[in-house]
Design an enzyme around this catalytic site. Structure first.
Site, PDB file in Angstrom:
ATOM      1  N   ASP A   1      40.616  31.733  41.099  1.00  0.00           N
ATOM      2  CA  ASP A   1      39.272  31.468  40.591  1.00  0.00           C
ATOM      3  C   ASP A   1      38.632  30.408  41.479  1.00  0.00           C
ATOM      4  OD1 ASP A   1      36.997  31.329  39.137  1.00  0.00           O
ATOM      5  OD2 ASP A   1      37.954  30.826  37.230  1.00  0.00           O
ATOM      6  N   ALA A   2      37.954  30.866  42.531  1.00  0.00           N
ATOM      7  CA  ALA A   2      37.332  29.960  43.489  1.00  0.00           C
ATOM      8  C   ALA A   2      35.827  30.165  43.587  1.00  0.00           C
ATOM      9  CB  ALA A   2      37.967  30.135  44.876  1.00  0.00           C
ATOM     10  N   LYS A   3      35.329  31.319  43.102  1.00  0.00           N
ATOM     11  CA  LYS A   3      33.893  31.617  43.055  1.00  0.00           C
ATOM     12  C   LYS A   3      33.219  31.387  44.407  1.00  0.00           C
ATOM     13  CE  LYS A   3      33.574  30.544  38.107  1.00  0.00           C
ATOM     14  NZ  LYS A   3      34.945  30.038  37.899  1.00  0.00           N
ATOM     15  N   ARG A   4      33.829  31.879  45.470  1.00  0.00           N
ATOM     16  CA  ARG A   4      33.268  31.703  46.804  1.00  0.00           C
ATOM     17  C   ARG A   4      32.071  32.628  47.019  1.00  0.00           C
ATOM     18  NH1 ARG A   4      35.602  27.135  46.633  1.00  0.00           N
ATOM     19  NH2 ARG A   4      37.580  26.852  47.754  1.00  0.00           N
TER      20      ARG A   4
END
Length: 297
Positions: free
Chosen positions: A106-109
């Site tokens: 879960d890094a939402k890049r």
């Protein structure tokens, strides 16, 4: 269960969508978040430093690795500890791979051009120490800006979860906005994902594609009101907000309707609150998986 790089029939790389579907069938439609919040570290009697981060992460993995469909580390909570925290994340990813548990980071890049390509190289390339099975990404610089990640994921048998309908109140300002033709932004994102999955499924024959959406389990009837057909996405729907954040069987049915069979429910605090005892963590995860399976069947 196959891991990244394992070939399927004819030597082709087995897609993330196929591997996730198999994992959900075996273990139930649950993803356990690894969210080492300072408050959770304290509740577990751990220091808010790298040693506490490592102990927390390893305890969760030892307890549920190999017993749940996927794990979802929250990258920011490792990054806050600097380079040493990233090293712990790398250790966790490698250790999870050894248990054959899928890892969704879960890094939402989300960025453009060479910067997005660099993110894809970090998280979706074979041989990278941060390479995971799937990555959360943000499409709000335009869905086309995700092309480097889409291409890298497809080439290596990995997946993406694209932010579509999030549960934070501020998200509606962008996600519910409509274009000149009256189509909501979130609906456009869902349609793009559906097109990619339709092409993949036609070639692979898998039950679902590898480009998933993030759809909050507490978003109510938003998908319906915005004209989004979640069944047409033909990919996994990652649903944060299950358990401690308020979404139970009724909410899951209301949000996802006939697309319930592709939902991967995500639970963090609801499972992690049972720690640090490993047996209690596993029992909480199994209970959450059984509840999700019942609600989504």
């Amino acid at each position: 269960m196959s891991t990244v790089g394992t070939s399927g029939p004819g030597g082709a790389v087995r897609t993330f969508g196929a591997r996730l579907a198999a994992a959900m069938e075996t273990h139930g439609p649950l993803c356990v978040g690894i969210d080492p919040h300072p408050a959770l570290l304290a509740a577990w009697g751990l220091p808010d430093d790298v040693s506490g981060l490592r102990a927390f992460s390893r305890t969760v993995l030892d307890a549920v690795g190999g017993h749940v469909a996927a794990l979802k580390p929250q990258s920011a909570l490792f990054e806050r500890h600097g380079s040493a925290g990233i090293a712990v994340l790398e250790e966790l990813i490698a250790a999870a791979r050894a248990t054959e548990t899928l890892v969704i980071l879960d890094a939402k890049r989300g960025d453009i051009g060479s910067t997005m390509a660099a993110y894809a190289d970090a998280y979706l390339r074979d041989g990278s120490s941060l390479a995971v099975d799937a990555l959360t990404v943000s499409p709000y610089l335009g869905f086309g800006s995700l092309a480097p990640a889409v291409e890298a994921a497809a080439a290596s048998g990995r997946g993406l979860f694209v932010l579509a309908l999030t549960s934070n109140p501020e998200g509606a300002e962008v996600q519910h906005a409509r274009d000149g033709g009256g189509v909501a932004v979130a609906a456009r994102i869902a349609a793009y994902a559906g097109e990619l999955n339709a092409r993949e499924v036609a070639v692979s024959g898998a039950a679902m594609g590898s480009v998933g959406l993030v759809v909050g389990a507490t978003t109510g009837a938003a998908a319906h009101h915005l004209g989004i057909d979640l069944t047409a996405v033909k990919g996994p729907l990652l649903a944060p907000g299950v358990g401690a954040q308020g979404a139970g069987p009724t909410e899951l049915r209301g949000v996802f309707g006939d697309a319930r069979g592709t939902v991967l429910a995500s639970s963090s605090r609801g499972v992690l609150a049972a720690g640090p005892d490993r047996a209690s963590l596993l029992a909480a995860a199994r209970s959450a998986a059984d509840q999700a399976r019942s609600a989504l069947s």
